[in-house]
Design a protein around this motif. Sequence first.
Motif, mmCIF file in Angstrom:
data_model
loop_
_atom_site.group_PDB
_atom_site.id
_atom_site.type_symbol
_atom_site.label_atom_id
_atom_site.label_comp_id
_atom_site.label_asym_id
_atom_site.label_seq_id
_atom_site.Cartn_x
_atom_site.Cartn_y
_atom_site.Cartn_z
ATOM 1 N N VAL A 1 0.841 -1.192 0.000
ATOM 2 C CA VAL A 1 0.000 0.000 0.000
ATOM 3 C C VAL A 1 0.881 1.250 0.000
ATOM 4 N N ASP A 2 0.528 2.214 -0.815
ATOM 5 C CA ASP A 2 1.207 3.519 -0.931
ATOM 6 C C ASP A 2 2.533 3.478 -1.691
ATOM 7 N N LEU A 3 2.946 2.293 -2.189
ATOM 8 C CA LEU A 3 4.207 2.254 -2.923
ATOM 9 C C LEU A 3 4.034 2.494 -4.420
ATOM 10 N N GLY A 4 2.829 2.475 -4.906
ATOM 11 C CA GLY A 4 2.618 2.676 -6.344
ATOM 12 C C GLY A 4 1.181 2.412 -6.710
ATOM 13 N N GLY A 5 0.979 1.779 -7.855
ATOM 14 C CA GLY A 5 -0.375 1.470 -8.303
ATOM 15 C C GLY A 5 -0.463 1.467 -9.808
ATOM 16 N N GLY A 6 -1.654 1.233 -10.302
ATOM 17 C CA GLY A 6 -1.885 1.184 -11.736
ATOM 18 C C GLY A 6 -3.364 1.068 -12.014
ATOM 19 N N GLY A 7 -3.705 1.000 -13.301
ATOM 20 C CA GLY A 7 -5.109 0.917 -13.686
ATOM 21 C C GLY A 7 -5.303 -0.027 -14.852
ATOM 22 N N THR A 8 -6.539 -0.445 -15.073
ATOM 23 C CA THR A 8 -6.890 -1.351 -16.160
ATOM 24 C C THR A 8 -8.192 -0.869 -16.801
ATOM 25 N N VAL A 9 -8.732 -1.683 -17.719
ATOM 26 C CA VAL A 9 -9.990 -1.327 -18.383
ATOM 27 C C VAL A 9 -11.201 -1.700 -17.544
ATOM 28 N N ALA A 10 -11.006 -2.337 -16.392
ATOM 29 C CA ALA A 10 -12.135 -2.843 -15.607
ATOM 30 C C ALA A 10 -13.162 -1.759 -15.302
ATOM 31 N N LYS A 11 -12.699 -0.591 -14.914
ATOM 32 C CA LYS A 11 -13.639 0.455 -14.504
ATOM 33 C C LYS A 11 -14.469 0.977 -15.676
ATOM 34 N N PHE A 12 -13.957 0.812 -16.909
ATOM 35 C CA PHE A 12 -14.708 1.284 -18.070
ATOM 36 C C PHE A 12 -15.799 0.285 -18.472
ATOM 37 N N LEU A 13 -15.655 -0.965 -18.054
ATOM 38 C CA LEU A 13 -16.733 -1.945 -18.221
ATOM 39 C C LEU A 13 -17.741 -1.829 -17.087
ATOM 40 N N ALA A 14 -17.251 -1.526 -15.890
ATOM 41 C CA ALA A 14 -18.123 -1.449 -14.720
ATOM 42 C C ALA A 14 -19.168 -0.345 -14.842
ATOM 43 N N VAL A 15 -18.905 0.697 -15.637
ATOM 44 C CA VAL A 15 -19.880 1.792 -15.764
ATOM 45 C C VAL A 15 -21.205 1.313 -16.343
ATOM 46 N N TYR A 16 -21.201 0.178 -17.038
ATOM 47 C CA TYR A 16 -22.432 -0.355 -17.610
ATOM 48 C C TYR A 16 -23.253 -1.147 -16.595
ATOM 49 N N GLY A 17 -22.722 -1.339 -15.402
ATOM 50 C CA GLY A 17 -23.445 -2.043 -14.359
ATOM 51 C C GLY A 17 -23.167 -3.526 -14.300
ATOM 52 N N MET A 18 -22.238 -4.011 -15.120
ATOM 53 C CA MET A 18 -21.926 -5.440 -15.104
ATOM 54 C C MET A 18 -20.912 -5.755 -14.017
ATOM 55 N N ASP A 19 -20.849 -7.016 -13.617
ATOM 56 C CA ASP A 19 -19.812 -7.467 -12.703
ATOM 57 C C ASP A 19 -18.519 -7.642 -13.479
ATOM 58 N N VAL A 20 -17.400 -7.188 -12.908
ATOM 59 C CA VAL A 20 -16.113 -7.291 -13.593
ATOM 60 C C VAL A 20 -14.988 -7.356 -12.573
ATOM 61 N N ILE A 21 -13.968 -8.143 -12.897
ATOM 62 C CA ILE A 21 -12.776 -8.229 -12.063
ATOM 63 C C ILE A 21 -11.574 -8.413 -12.979
ATOM 64 N N ASP A 22 -10.408 -7.968 -12.525
ATOM 65 C CA ASP A 22 -9.166 -8.173 -13.266
ATOM 66 C C ASP A 22 -8.618 -9.572 -13.006
ATOM 67 N N MET A 23 -8.123 -10.206 -14.080
ATOM 68 C CA MET A 23 -7.471 -11.490 -13.907
ATOM 69 C C MET A 23 -6.514 -11.745 -15.069
ATOM 70 N N GLY A 24 -5.266 -12.095 -14.735
ATOM 71 C CA GLY A 24 -4.275 -12.426 -15.745
ATOM 72 C C GLY A 24 -3.040 -13.014 -15.103
ATOM 73 N N PRO A 25 -2.112 -13.512 -15.909
ATOM 74 C CA PRO A 25 -0.922 -14.159 -15.366
ATOM 75 C C PRO A 25 0.054 -13.157 -14.760
ATOM 76 N N PRO A 26 0.839 -13.574 -13.763
ATOM 77 C CA PRO A 26 1.879 -12.686 -13.223
ATOM 78 C C PRO A 26 3.045 -12.555 -14.193
#
Length: 458
Positions: free
Chosen positions: A404-429
């Motif tokens: 926490v507080d060391l950095g961060g980032g963003g994805t497209v998840a929030k742009f899908l969530a605006v439509y009211g659908m359920d969404v979560i990020d998932m991918g390989p490390p």
Amino acid sequence: MSKNELEYKPLNGWRVYASEEHREGMNALADRYVRFLSSCKTEREVMHFVREQLELAGFSDDLSSDKCFRFSRGKTVFMARKGRRPLSEGFRLVGAHADAPRIDLKQRPLYEDLGLALAKTHYYGGIRKYQWLTVPLALHGVVAKKDGTLVEVRVGEEEDDPVMTITDLLPHLAYKQVEKKVSDAFEAESLNVVLAHEPELPEDEDKEFKVKPRLLRLLSERYGIAEADLMSAELQIVPAGPARYVGLDSSLIGSYAQDDRACVYSALEAFLALEDDPEYTQIVLFWDKEEIGSEGATGAKSLFFEYCMEELRDSWEPKARLSAIFQHGQAISADVHAGTDPNFMEVYEKLNAAYLGYGPCFSKFTGHRGKVGANDAHPEFIGRLRGVLDDAGVPWQMAELGKVDLGGGGTVAKFLAVYGMDVIDMGPPVLSMHSPFEITSKADIYSTVNAYSAFLKS
């Protein structure tokens, strides 16, 4: 529940997929993935590959078809397979981004200095500038001429091709440089790419030798372009050479742009392998511009997805409301996660970190500091997905993006969530994310394909 069931322990993909059949499938997938990474260095090249695969699988550029796709500007694509249930009862969507951090040529790039012809650049996305110095680089992209002709450029990938590079200061003269902060020591305006050195020899020996005129003649002869044509060009500097297996056991994959082409390839592989006539409509979306905030006509902030869904609705279920369709949708924002690096343990919190070999990683939220800019998935949806993957025998893990507080980032998840659908990020490390040579595990790529497949047909 037994004592073993009460305590959570993540499953190692190498153990889950230990059988000879799984290992053969894993290795075959890795070979296909390496070829994809080696040939697709830009968004346009990715989309060309995707179109070929969709057409081979019998998909049509007609959104009234049960198996359809739609491209936009050669940089983003929507694909769908019709389900038995009405569209208004929901859909399963996997969305990834095909762009990656790189270095772009400026619109007036060419200049000459001290016997070298160079190109001015402007980096794209979050790069660490020093990582791009003194490595072999390739030039990919297109030049749009006034008459509408589109000229493709690809130099630096074949064995007999020349490569380009960005020079760095020798350590003998770098005493002041090494005392600076990294952000100050490597300036963006100094990321100038070496293009040529041989001059145009003048008939008059008293005249100065010039390199740029000969470079312009070379561009004209090879591509039929003049300097002014570069103003309507999209030319990208990317690492030269193929993807490679890493480690004496070839268990890792090293390549440029695995963020986020690991997810692009995994989602496409999963989608095309599924049978027709699924329970719910299956949708896969690949966007552009995620690395710069998902802006523009081909980014996730555009209305391209909405337009495609509107056309699907009109063909498949014209009386349904778009709002009902969207709100019954379930989506995975397919994006890679920061793998825990044993050389930099101080930035990770061990209990909530992603580890190579343990399958794709759920990220409940991204953003930075107080979850600012995050989607923050709902627990009910996470619980359902846990069941889907566990029932399919797919290893998975869950993590945050560092302490926490060391950095961060963003994805497209929030742009899908605006439509009211359920969404979560998932991918390989991924290790060394956003570098010219990112690292993934063969076991994680195999697990990710299986995870996306299980979700799409759930």
